[in-house]
Design a protein around this motif. Structure first.
Motif, PDB file in Angstrom:
ATOM      1  N   GLN A   1       1.343  12.435  -2.798  1.00 30.81           N
ATOM      2  CA  GLN A   1       0.305  11.922  -1.915  1.00 30.81           C
ATOM      3  C   GLN A   1       0.794  11.859  -0.470  1.00 30.81           C
ATOM      4  O   GLN A   1       1.974  12.098  -0.177  1.00 30.81           O
ATOM      5  CB  GLN A   1      -0.148  10.537  -2.404  1.00 30.81           C
ATOM      6  CG  GLN A   1      -0.827  10.578  -3.766  1.00 30.81           C
ATOM      7  CD  GLN A   1      -1.283   9.209  -4.238  1.00 30.81           C
ATOM      8  OE1 GLN A   1      -0.487   8.295  -4.407  1.00 30.81           O
ATOM      9  NE2 GLN A   1      -2.595   9.073  -4.448  1.00 30.81           N
ATOM     10  N   GLU A   2      -0.160  11.529   0.415  1.00 27.15           N
ATOM     11  CA  GLU A   2       0.161  11.482   1.848  1.00 27.15           C
ATOM     12  C   GLU A   2      -0.456  10.250   2.490  1.00 27.15           C
ATOM     13  O   GLU A   2      -1.613   9.895   2.219  1.00 27.15           O
ATOM     14  CB  GLU A   2      -0.358  12.728   2.558  1.00 27.15           C
ATOM     15  CG  GLU A   2      -0.047  12.730   4.061  1.00 27.15           C
ATOM     16  CD  GLU A   2      -0.573  13.963   4.774  1.00 27.15           C
ATOM     17  OE1 GLU A   2       0.171  14.957   4.836  1.00 27.15           O
ATOM     18  OE2 GLU A   2      -1.726  13.929   5.258  1.00 27.15           O
ATOM     19  N   ALA A   3       0.321   9.614   3.356  1.00 23.97           N
ATOM     20  CA  ALA A   3      -0.164   8.495   4.159  1.00 23.97           C
ATOM     21  C   ALA A   3      -0.296   8.944   5.612  1.00 23.97           C
ATOM     22  O   ALA A   3       0.624   9.569   6.161  1.00 23.97           O
ATOM     23  CB  ALA A   3       0.785   7.308   4.072  1.00 23.97           C
ATOM     24  N   LEU A   4      -1.440   8.648   6.212  1.00 23.20           N
ATOM     25  CA  LEU A   4      -1.639   8.869   7.641  1.00 23.20           C
ATOM     26  C   LEU A   4      -1.434   7.524   8.331  1.00 23.20           C
ATOM     27  O   LEU A   4      -2.212   6.589   8.119  1.00 23.20           O
ATOM     28  CB  LEU A   4      -3.046   9.402   7.921  1.00 23.20           C
ATOM     29  CG  LEU A   4      -3.412   9.589   9.391  1.00 23.20           C
ATOM     30  CD1 LEU A   4      -2.517  10.634  10.056  1.00 23.20           C
ATOM     31  CD2 LEU A   4      -4.886   9.966   9.535  1.00 23.20           C
TER      32      LEU A   4
ATOM     33  N   THR B   1       7.552   7.133  -1.525  1.00 23.90           N
ATOM     34  CA  THR B   1       8.029   8.507  -1.777  1.00 23.90           C
ATOM     35  C   THR B   1       7.014   9.538  -1.296  1.00 23.90           C
ATOM     36  O   THR B   1       7.277  10.745  -1.352  1.00 23.90           O
ATOM     37  CB  THR B   1       8.271   8.711  -3.281  1.00 23.90           C
ATOM     38  OG1 THR B   1       7.048   8.463  -3.999  1.00 23.90           O
ATOM     39  CG2 THR B   1       9.357   7.779  -3.793  1.00 23.90           C
ATOM     40  N   ALA B   2       5.856   9.068  -0.843  1.00 25.77           N
ATOM     41  CA  ALA B   2       4.806   9.974  -0.376  1.00 25.77           C
ATOM     42  C   ALA B   2       5.183  10.613   0.951  1.00 25.77           C
ATOM     43  O   ALA B   2       6.079  10.145   1.662  1.00 25.77           O
ATOM     44  CB  ALA B   2       3.496   9.201  -0.225  1.00 25.77           C
ATOM     45  N   ARG B   3       4.476  11.686   1.288  1.00 23.32           N
ATOM     46  CA  ARG B   3       4.608  12.257   2.624  1.00 23.32           C
ATOM     47  C   ARG B   3       3.965  11.290   3.620  1.00 23.32           C
ATOM     48  O   ARG B   3       2.923  10.687   3.337  1.00 23.32           O
ATOM     49  CB  ARG B   3       3.916  13.620   2.712  1.00 23.32           C
ATOM     50  CG  ARG B   3       4.489  14.675   1.771  1.00 23.32           C
ATOM     51  CD  ARG B   3       3.794  16.014   1.960  1.00 23.32           C
ATOM     52  NE  ARG B   3       2.337  15.904   1.840  1.00 23.32           N
ATOM     53  CZ  ARG B   3       1.693  15.872   0.690  1.00 23.32           C
ATOM     54  NH1 ARG B   3       2.363  15.912  -0.463  1.00 23.32           N
ATOM     55  NH2 ARG B   3       0.372  15.793   0.655  1.00 23.32           N
ATOM     56  N   VAL B   4       4.567  11.164   4.782  1.00 24.70           N
ATOM     57  CA  VAL B   4       4.046  10.272   5.813  1.00 24.70           C
ATOM     58  C   VAL B   4       3.826  11.087   7.083  1.00 24.70           C
ATOM     59  O   VAL B   4       4.750  11.719   7.604  1.00 24.70           O
ATOM     60  CB  VAL B   4       5.013   9.105   6.102  1.00 24.70           C
ATOM     61  CG1 VAL B   4       4.467   8.232   7.235  1.00 24.70           C
ATOM     62  CG2 VAL B   4       5.246   8.269   4.841  1.00 24.70           C
TER      63      VAL B   4
ATOM     64  N   PRO C   1       8.194   1.830  12.974  1.00 24.16           N
ATOM     65  CA  PRO C   1       8.105   1.589  11.527  1.00 24.16           C
ATOM     66  C   PRO C   1       8.213   2.846  10.670  1.00 24.16           C
ATOM     67  O   PRO C   1       8.538   2.762   9.488  1.00 24.16           O
ATOM     68  CB  PRO C   1       6.728   0.936  11.363  1.00 24.16           C
ATOM     69  CG  PRO C   1       5.941   1.362  12.568  1.00 24.16           C
ATOM     70  CD  PRO C   1       6.951   1.455  13.676  1.00 24.16           C
ATOM     71  N   THR C   2       7.977   4.016  11.268  1.00 23.51           N
ATOM     72  CA  THR C   2       8.060   5.277  10.508  1.00 23.51           C
ATOM     73  C   THR C   2       9.158   6.193  11.030  1.00 23.51           C
ATOM     74  O   THR C   2       9.210   7.366  10.652  1.00 23.51           O
ATOM     75  CB  THR C   2       6.714   6.028  10.584  1.00 23.51           C
ATOM     76  OG1 THR C   2       6.450   6.359  11.962  1.00 23.51           O
ATOM     77  CG2 THR C   2       5.578   5.193  10.017  1.00 23.51           C
ATOM     78  N   VAL C   3      10.031   5.673  11.882  1.00 24.55           N
ATOM     79  CA  VAL C   3      10.994   6.516  12.588  1.00 24.55           C
ATOM     80  C   VAL C   3      12.426   6.126  12.216  1.00 24.55           C
ATOM     81  O   VAL C   3      12.763   4.935  12.220  1.00 24.55           O
ATOM     82  CB  VAL C   3      10.816   6.379  14.119  1.00 24.55           C
ATOM     83  CG1 VAL C   3      11.757   7.323  14.859  1.00 24.55           C
ATOM     84  CG2 VAL C   3       9.370   6.648  14.515  1.00 24.55           C
TER      85      VAL C   3
ATOM     86  N   ARG D   1       0.842  -1.208   0.000  1.00 29.16           N
ATOM     87  CA  ARG D   1       0.000   0.000   0.000  1.00 29.16           C
ATOM     88  C   ARG D   1       0.879   1.261   0.000  1.00 29.16           C
ATOM     89  O   ARG D   1       0.586   2.236  -0.694  1.00 29.16           O
ATOM     90  CB  ARG D   1      -0.919   0.010   1.214  1.00 29.16           C
ATOM     91  CG  ARG D   1      -2.003  -1.050   1.226  1.00 29.16           C
ATOM     92  CD  ARG D   1      -3.152  -0.702   0.288  1.00 29.16           C
ATOM     93  NE  ARG D   1      -4.309  -1.552   0.525  1.00 29.16           N
ATOM     94  CZ  ARG D   1      -5.413  -1.172   1.139  1.00 29.16           C
ATOM     95  NH1 ARG D   1      -5.533   0.083   1.575  1.00 29.16           N
ATOM     96  NH2 ARG D   1      -6.408  -2.010   1.315  1.00 29.16           N
ATOM     97  N   MET D   2       1.922   1.252   0.796  1.00 28.81           N
ATOM     98  CA  MET D   2       2.797   2.422   0.873  1.00 28.81           C
ATOM     99  C   MET D   2       3.546   2.621  -0.448  1.00 28.81           C
ATOM    100  O   MET D   2       3.674   3.743  -0.948  1.00 28.81           O
ATOM    101  CB  MET D   2       3.784   2.263   2.028  1.00 28.81           C
ATOM    102  CG  MET D   2       3.134   2.287   3.398  1.00 28.81           C
ATOM    103  SD  MET D   2       2.542   3.921   3.891  1.00 28.81           S
ATOM    104  CE  MET D   2       4.066   4.633   4.513  1.00 28.81           C
ATOM    105  N   ALA D   3       4.041   1.545  -1.028  1.00 29.81           N
ATOM    106  CA  ALA D   3       4.815   1.639  -2.274  1.00 29.81           C
ATOM    107  C   ALA D   3       3.969   2.151  -3.430  1.00 29.81           C
ATOM    108  O   ALA D   3       4.493   2.751  -4.370  1.00 29.81           O
ATOM    109  CB  ALA D   3       5.414   0.282  -2.609  1.00 29.81           C
ATOM    110  N   ALA D   4       2.647   1.942  -3.358  1.00 27.43           N
ATOM    111  CA  ALA D   4       1.752   2.356  -4.446  1.00 27.43           C
ATOM    112  C   ALA D   4       1.497   3.860  -4.465  1.00 27.43           C
ATOM    113  O   ALA D   4       0.993   4.398  -5.454  1.00 27.43           O
ATOM    114  CB  ALA D   4       0.423   1.609  -4.341  1.00 27.43           C
ATOM    115  N   LEU D   5       1.840   4.561  -3.386  1.00 25.13           N
ATOM    116  CA  LEU D   5       1.644   6.007  -3.337  1.00 25.13           C
ATOM    117  C   LEU D   5       2.768   6.726  -4.070  1.00 25.13           C
ATOM    118  O   LEU D   5       3.898   6.235  -4.144  1.00 25.13           O
ATOM    119  CB  LEU D   5       1.588   6.489  -1.883  1.00 25.13           C
ATOM    120  CG  LEU D   5       0.472   5.920  -1.000  1.00 25.13           C
ATOM    121  CD1 LEU D   5       0.627   6.431   0.423  1.00 25.13           C
ATOM    122  CD2 LEU D   5      -0.906   6.264  -1.553  1.00 25.13           C
TER     123      LEU D   5
END
Length: 410
Positions: free
Chosen positions: A104-107, A166-169, A189-191, A96-100
């Motif tokens: 775009q932005e992931a929350l 590559t999206a904003r997270v 996982p995001t740090v 899902r993350m790689a598809a952005l």
């Protein structure tokens, strides 16, 4: 006054006051994300709040139990040891993350428990990683040591989930760890990861664990043959939105609202469970005997997380173990107390934690229960179950670490 009921009510009201959805609400900005990911023991209430604020946004939710959540894909992982479902969840999250794209932005909503619920082994098999995790837990490794190892055996931890896009997270985190370090919550996982393969090797050495497959992988990483975890993630923001301190303050507010004096000892207690119980017992004796550092009647409140070295094969967790060691250390001093996990699950016991009452010692003697014998077997859950003193709530959907309440009368 029914003090035991008061302590139980305090626990429940504190959890309501710091409900994950309520903590998340102020952080749901007008910026509409393109994907919602929710990971951990509080994933369901966090996801519900985010989906309510951003209707129609695709959502992937990874909780400890499978539930129906309309509008979202739910993949329940395995906890406390990761299983095949945890691997499926991690793979889905990475895809899902790689598809952005970069516009775009992931929350990403992260809560404790995510280390096991999101698992993508690297350098070892799932079984080998599970065995090593159990060996470290039995040896008494703390959450930082566990996560140092797990981050370096993963394609998703230690910032690798965020590095997959590559999206904003925008990551919002509920802390279940002492110190509220984002890199430790669910293994970050995001740090960006401040630890290295060499640090992971040092943990194995300290606890004298062979773990040959993991050791070989760490050695390869230390040589530079395996890429290190990300040390910078410029497209990512991480914000801690809830912590153990908020839970303790909610408990204090509830007690003071009922005309009782309540004092927070601290939210950073960690280390060996017996030493932690010994410290709390010394404070109790000082308050009861000398009115220092506070006078009775008072309810002492503390948080944090104890570690347990497992030598036996009994039933229990760090909260029942703390309560039993506290009973042992207090001797003939009787108190009302509750030690419980905010997630509603305490190790292998069916409860969230356990109560003490002023007559706990007398009741255990009458029932033929030897405190030291149960401690030696790490069977604290059985001890309190036989006394009908377990607090049984089931999974709470929260995870803000532990809450200890000790009531001292005149």
């Amino acid at each position: 006054m029914d003090v035991r009921r008061l302590l139980e009510n305090t626990y429940h009201h504190a959890l309501v006051a710091v409900h994950p959805g309520a903590l998340l609400q102020p952080h749901l900005t007008a910026s509409r994300p393109d994907l919602i990911l929710a990971i951990g023991k509080a994933a369901i209430p966090l996801a519900r709040a985010a989906m309510g604020a951003y209707p129609g946004v695709p959502a992937l939710v990874m909780p400890p139990v499978q539930v129906l959540l309309p509008g979202a894909e739910v993949i329940a992982g395995s906890h406390p040891v990761p299983g095949a479902s945890s691997v499926r969840a991690a793979q889905a999250a990475l895809e899902r993350m790689a598809a952005l794209n970069g516009d775009q932005e992931a929350l990403v909503l992260v809560s404790g428990g995510g280390s096991a619920l999101l698992c993508a082994p690297s350098g070892v098999t799932l079984e080998q990683k599970g065995t090593l995790t159990r060996d470290l837990q039995r040896a008494g490794a703390d959450i930082r040591e566990l996560n140092t190892v797990r981050r370096h055996l993963s394609r998703v931890k230690g910032g690798r989930l965020a590095a997959a896009t590559t999206a904003r997270v925008r990551a919002l985190l509920l802390s279940d760890v002492v110190g509220d370090d984002p890199a430790v919550i669910a293994s970050g996982p995001t740090v960006p990861d401040p630890t290295t393969f060499a640090d992971a090797l040092a943990v194995l050495d300290y606890y004298e664990l062979s773990a040959p497959e993991a050791r070989a992988h760490f050695q390869a990483g230390a040589r530079g043959d395996v890429p290190e975890t990300p040390k910078a993630l410029p497209n990512v923001s991480n914000t801690v939105i809830g912590s153990n301190r908020l839970l303790l303050e909610a408990a204090r507010t509830y007690l003071e609202g009922r005309g009782l004096r309540a004092v927070i000892l601290g939210d950073t207690f960690e280390g060996d469970v017996r030493e932690l119980a010994r410290f709390h017992a010394s404070v109790v004796r000082s308050v009861a005997g000398h009115g220092s550092p506070v006078t009775a009647p008072v309810v002492l409140i503390s948080g944090g997380e104890a570690t347990v070295q497992v030598h036996g094969n009994g039933m229990g967790g760090r909260n029942t173990e703390f309560a039993l060691w506290l009973l042992h250390e207090l001797g003939d001093v009787g108190v009302h107390a509750l030690s419980a996990g905010s997630d509603g699950i305490d190790g292998s016991s069916p409860g969230a934690g356990a109560f003490l009452t002023p007559d706990s010692r007398a009741r255990s003697h009458a029932a033929g229960l030897d405190v030291r014998d149960f401690l030696n077997r790490n069977d604290s859950g059985t001890f309190f179950d036989r006394l009908s003193d377990l607090l049984v709530t089931g999974a709470s959907g929260h995870n803000l670490n532990d809450l200890r309440l000790i009531g001292i009368g005149n």
